[in-house]
Design a protein around this motif. Structure first.
Motif, PDB file in Angstrom:
ATOM      1  N   SER A   1       0.831  -1.211   0.000  1.00 23.45           N
ATOM      2  CA  SER A   1       0.000   0.000   0.000  1.00 23.45           C
ATOM      3  C   SER A   1       0.859   1.251   0.000  1.00 23.45           C
ATOM      4  CB  SER A   1      -0.920  -0.007   1.225  1.00 23.45           C
ATOM      5  OG  SER A   1      -1.770  -1.137   1.232  1.00 23.45           O
ATOM      6  N   LEU A   2       1.934   1.233   0.777  1.00 23.57           N
ATOM      7  CA  LEU A   2       2.821   2.392   0.850  1.00 23.57           C
ATOM      8  C   LEU A   2       3.453   2.687  -0.503  1.00 23.57           C
ATOM      9  CD1 LEU A   2       4.186   4.508   2.677  1.00 23.57           C
ATOM     10  CD2 LEU A   2       5.942   2.812   3.186  1.00 23.57           C
TER      11      LEU A   2
ATOM     12  N   TRP B   1      -9.465   6.689  -2.765  1.00 21.66           N
ATOM     13  CA  TRP B   1      -9.501   8.077  -2.281  1.00 21.66           C
ATOM     14  C   TRP B   1      -8.133   8.493  -1.752  1.00 21.66           C
ATOM     15  CZ3 TRP B   1      -8.560  10.971   2.008  1.00 21.66           C
ATOM     16  CH2 TRP B   1      -9.095  12.265   2.029  1.00 21.66           C
ATOM     17  N   PHE B   2      -7.505   7.621  -0.983  1.00 18.58           N
ATOM     18  CA  PHE B   2      -6.157   7.901  -0.497  1.00 18.58           C
ATOM     19  C   PHE B   2      -5.200   8.118  -1.664  1.00 18.58           C
ATOM     20  CE2 PHE B   2      -7.163   5.388   3.565  1.00 18.58           C
ATOM     21  CZ  PHE B   2      -7.371   6.551   4.296  1.00 18.58           C
ATOM     22  N   ALA B   3      -5.337   7.284  -2.705  1.00 16.31           N
ATOM     23  CA  ALA B   3      -4.430   7.378  -3.851  1.00 16.31           C
ATOM     24  C   ALA B   3      -4.541   8.726  -4.547  1.00 16.31           C
ATOM     25  CB  ALA B   3      -4.735   6.258  -4.847  1.00 16.31           C
ATOM     26  N   LEU B   4      -5.692   9.374  -4.436  1.00 13.42           N
ATOM     27  CA  LEU B   4      -5.892  10.666  -5.101  1.00 13.42           C
ATOM     28  C   LEU B   4      -5.547  11.861  -4.228  1.00 13.42           C
ATOM     29  CD1 LEU B   4      -9.271  10.139  -6.989  1.00 13.42           C
ATOM     30  CD2 LEU B   4      -6.994  10.302  -7.982  1.00 13.42           C
ATOM     31  N   HIS B   5      -5.577  11.704  -2.920  1.00 12.16           N
ATOM     32  CA  HIS B   5      -5.496  12.868  -2.042  1.00 12.16           C
ATOM     33  C   HIS B   5      -4.303  12.873  -1.089  1.00 12.16           C
ATOM     34  CE1 HIS B   5      -9.794  12.770  -3.217  1.00 12.16           C
ATOM     35  NE2 HIS B   5      -9.674  14.074  -3.198  1.00 12.16           N
ATOM     36  N   VAL B   6      -3.724  11.713  -0.807  1.00 12.90           N
ATOM     37  CA  VAL B   6      -2.649  11.678   0.192  1.00 12.90           C
ATOM     38  C   VAL B   6      -1.370  12.245  -0.395  1.00 12.90           C
ATOM     39  CG1 VAL B   6      -1.143  10.142   1.503  1.00 12.90           C
ATOM     40  CG2 VAL B   6      -3.601   9.777   1.514  1.00 12.90           C
ATOM     41  N   ARG B   7      -0.709  13.118   0.358  1.00 14.51           N
ATOM     42  CA  ARG B   7       0.586  13.666  -0.021  1.00 14.51           C
ATOM     43  C   ARG B   7       1.397  13.875   1.258  1.00 14.51           C
ATOM     44  NH1 ARG B   7       2.797  16.207  -4.398  1.00 14.51           N
ATOM     45  NH2 ARG B   7       0.817  16.105  -5.508  1.00 14.51           N
ATOM     46  N   GLY B   8       2.674  13.631   1.175  1.00 17.58           N
ATOM     47  CA  GLY B   8       3.515  13.739   2.357  1.00 17.58           C
ATOM     48  C   GLY B   8       3.767  12.377   2.961  1.00 17.58           C
ATOM     49  N   LEU B   9       4.967  12.176   3.476  1.00 14.23           N
ATOM     50  CA  LEU B   9       5.367  10.853   3.952  1.00 14.23           C
ATOM     51  C   LEU B   9       4.549  10.397   5.153  1.00 14.23           C
ATOM     52  CD1 LEU B   9       7.233   8.464   3.631  1.00 14.23           C
ATOM     53  CD2 LEU B   9       8.909   9.635   5.072  1.00 14.23           C
ATOM     54  N   ALA B  10       4.318  11.288   6.118  1.00 17.54           N
ATOM     55  CA  ALA B  10       3.590  10.898   7.323  1.00 17.54           C
ATOM     56  C   ALA B  10       2.157  10.487   6.982  1.00 17.54           C
ATOM     57  CB  ALA B  10       3.589  12.040   8.328  1.00 17.54           C
ATOM     58  N   ALA B  11       1.499  11.274   6.139  1.00 19.96           N
ATOM     59  CA  ALA B  11       0.133  10.941   5.743  1.00 19.96           C
ATOM     60  C   ALA B  11       0.096   9.650   4.939  1.00 19.96           C
ATOM     61  CB  ALA B  11      -0.461  12.086   4.924  1.00 19.96           C
ATOM     62  N   THR B  12       1.098   9.428   4.103  1.00 22.71           N
ATOM     63  CA  THR B  12       1.152   8.209   3.300  1.00 22.71           C
ATOM     64  C   THR B  12       1.307   6.980   4.178  1.00 22.71           C
ATOM     65  OG1 THR B  12       2.152   9.438   1.467  1.00 22.71           O
ATOM     66  CG2 THR B  12       2.356   7.051   1.416  1.00 22.71           C
ATOM     67  N   VAL B  13       2.185   7.055   5.172  1.00 22.80           N
ATOM     68  CA  VAL B  13       2.381   5.929   6.087  1.00 22.80           C
ATOM     69  C   VAL B  13       1.089   5.645   6.856  1.00 22.80           C
ATOM     70  CG1 VAL B  13       3.602   5.136   8.153  1.00 22.80           C
ATOM     71  CG2 VAL B  13       4.863   6.261   6.307  1.00 22.80           C
ATOM     72  N   GLY B  14       0.424   6.693   7.343  1.00 20.47           N
ATOM     73  CA  GLY B  14      -0.829   6.506   8.063  1.00 20.47           C
ATOM     74  C   GLY B  14      -1.895   5.859   7.190  1.00 20.47           C
ATOM     75  N   ALA B  15      -2.001   6.330   5.933  1.00 20.37           N
ATOM     76  CA  ALA B  15      -2.978   5.742   5.017  1.00 20.37           C
ATOM     77  C   ALA B  15      -2.644   4.287   4.722  1.00 20.37           C
ATOM     78  CB  ALA B  15      -3.016   6.546   3.720  1.00 20.37           C
TER      79      ALA B  15
ATOM     80  N   LEU C   1      -1.120   2.167   6.692  1.00 19.92           N
ATOM     81  CA  LEU C   1      -1.471   1.359   7.873  1.00 19.92           C
ATOM     82  C   LEU C   1      -2.973   1.050   7.893  1.00 19.92           C
ATOM     83  CD1 LEU C   1       0.692   3.168  10.580  1.00 19.92           C
ATOM     84  CD2 LEU C   1       1.116   0.904   9.599  1.00 19.92           C
ATOM     85  N   ILE C   2      -3.782   2.037   7.527  1.00 19.89           N
ATOM     86  CA  ILE C   2      -5.231   1.833   7.490  1.00 19.89           C
ATOM     87  C   ILE C   2      -5.604   0.860   6.377  1.00 19.89           C
ATOM     88  CG2 ILE C   2      -7.445   2.967   7.083  1.00 19.89           C
ATOM     89  CD1 ILE C   2      -6.237   5.491   8.343  1.00 19.89           C
ATOM     90  N   MET C   3      -4.983   1.020   5.206  1.00 17.11           N
ATOM     91  CA  MET C   3      -5.267   0.128   4.087  1.00 17.11           C
ATOM     92  C   MET C   3      -4.882  -1.302   4.413  1.00 17.11           C
ATOM     93  SD  MET C   3      -4.037   2.697   1.037  1.00 17.11           S
ATOM     94  CE  MET C   3      -3.986   1.444  -0.246  1.00 17.11           C
ATOM     95  N   GLY C   4      -3.761  -1.488   5.116  1.00 16.30           N
ATOM     96  CA  GLY C   4      -3.351  -2.831   5.512  1.00 16.30           C
ATOM     97  C   GLY C   4      -4.373  -3.495   6.419  1.00 16.30           C
ATOM     98  N   LEU C   5      -4.907  -2.726   7.368  1.00 17.15           N
ATOM     99  CA  LEU C   5      -5.945  -3.269   8.248  1.00 17.15           C
ATOM    100  C   LEU C   5      -7.181  -3.665   7.458  1.00 17.15           C
ATOM    101  CD1 LEU C   5      -5.830  -0.897  11.367  1.00 17.15           C
ATOM    102  CD2 LEU C   5      -5.271  -3.337  11.309  1.00 17.15           C
ATOM    103  N   ALA C   6      -7.567  -2.823   6.487  1.00 17.86           N
ATOM    104  CA  ALA C   6      -8.769  -3.105   5.703  1.00 17.86           C
ATOM    105  C   ALA C   6      -8.602  -4.376   4.871  1.00 17.86           C
ATOM    106  CB  ALA C   6      -9.086  -1.915   4.802  1.00 17.86           C
ATOM    107  N   VAL C   7      -7.452  -4.525   4.226  1.00 21.85           N
ATOM    108  CA  VAL C   7      -7.205  -5.714   3.394  1.00 21.85           C
ATOM    109  C   VAL C   7      -7.194  -6.975   4.258  1.00 21.85           C
ATOM    110  CG1 VAL C   7      -5.541  -6.862   1.897  1.00 21.85           C
ATOM    111  CG2 VAL C   7      -5.984  -4.422   1.609  1.00 21.85           C
ATOM    112  N   CYS C   8      -6.488  -6.918   5.384  1.00 25.09           N
ATOM    113  CA  CYS C   8      -6.452  -8.081   6.280  1.00 25.09           C
ATOM    114  C   CYS C   8      -7.836  -8.387   6.840  1.00 25.09           C
ATOM    115  CB  CYS C   8      -5.464  -7.843   7.416  1.00 25.09           C
ATOM    116  SG  CYS C   8      -3.731  -7.809   6.900  1.00 25.09           S
ATOM    117  N   GLY C   9      -8.593  -7.343   7.153  1.00 28.27           N
ATOM    118  CA  GLY C   9      -9.950  -7.549   7.664  1.00 28.27           C
ATOM    119  C   GLY C   9     -10.828  -8.258   6.657  1.00 28.27           C
TER     120      GLY C   9
END
Length: 273
Positions: free
Chosen positions: A25-26, A161-175, A177-185
């Motif tokens: 995801s990252l 949505w993240f792929a279109l709006h996320v910018r910056g390393l910290a925001a990318t890492v946070g997104a 982490l959330i995407m990983g939880l969603a896929v595993c879920g």
């Protein structure tokens, strides 16, 4: 009903699966930052689809499957169907990313891309499960299957949505982490829909054992993803525009004295020194 164990090796396989999902995801999000700022984004979209679909989803699924077992059952994997499931994962992610990027992330495009991608991820999951051959009868609870597909669509829409709006390393890492939880879920929800029972009508399955087939595939895809992540992650997204410099042969960060700007030489020297 036979005992189904999703955590044969404890938390090792879920943790590794989540790590690879976050890594994929990252990389995908970093590639989409490049795609948004590029006049020719096709290459970045393909790379993002390979990262998210290949590593973030497919590798995550089969790492988790290494920890899956059924008591008193033999499990084998059909190689062609397993490879087809990988192609499905990367293909549907490419379709979703292409839709939202080319339509500039409108609400209808986001909903369409998220639905197509989510249902495709669900198809990849159950294709991977179909590739698993065993000598016991397998059944699925339709309501839990439906729930897993809903989770997949919601997760895919959020990822786009993240792929279109996320910018910056910290925001990318946070997104990521959330995407990983969603896929595993989504994966474990789909897995809990499965039930197994003994039957006398099935023969020993053919195919490859999990460690024979999955381990080299997982290692290969993961290594490619990590190398791409290093390449994309350590370079600056907003690189300086050097198209106005003529005769550029040296490094973009260390221009030589022979390089000239559009102005006269003396004007260039004053600006440089």
């Amino acid at each position: 009903m036979l005992e189904v164990n999703h955590f044969t090796y404890g938390w090792l396989t879920p943790a590794l699966a989540y790590l690879m999902s976050v890594t994929g995801s990252l990389l995908a999000l970093r590639c989409m930052v490049r795609a948004r700022g590029s006049s020719r984004p096709d290459g970045w979209i393909v790379t993002a689809a390979i990262a998210l679909g290949g590593t973030g989803i497919w590798v995550m699924h089969f790492i988790a499957m290494l920890g899956f077992s059924v008591r008193n059952a033999t499990i084998r994997y059909n190689i062609p169907i397993t490879l087809v499931s990988a192609a499905i994962a990367m293909g549907v992610v490419w379709v979703g990313l292409s839709i939202v990027l080319r339509r500039r992330g409108g609400g209808y495009a986001l909903l369409t891309g998220g639905t197509v991608t989510g249902l495709g991820v669900g198809a990849m999951h159950y294709a991977g499960m179909y590739a698993m051959k065993t000598d016991v009868a397998v059944h699925y609870d339709p309501w839990i299957v439906l729930l897993s597909l809903i989770i997949a669509v919601v997760a895919a829409t959020a990822a786009l949505w993240f792929a279109l709006h996320v910018r910056g390393l910290a925001a990318t890492v946070g997104a990521a982490l959330i995407m990983g939880l969603a896929v595993c879920g989504m994966h474990y929800t789909g897995m809990f829909a499965m039930q197994a029972q003994m039957t006398g009508h099935l023969h020993a399955p053919g195919g490859a054992q999990a460690h024979q087939l999955l381990t080299p595939l997982i290692v290969g895809v993961s290594m490619v993803t990590l190398l791409l992540l290093l390449q994309v992650g350590i370079t600056d997204v907003d690189e300086p525009d050097l198209t106005r410099i003529r005769g550029q042969h040296a490094s973009r960060y260390w221009p030589s004295r022979t390089q000239t700007l559009d102005g006269p030489p003396d004007d260039f020297d004053r600006r440089r020194w």
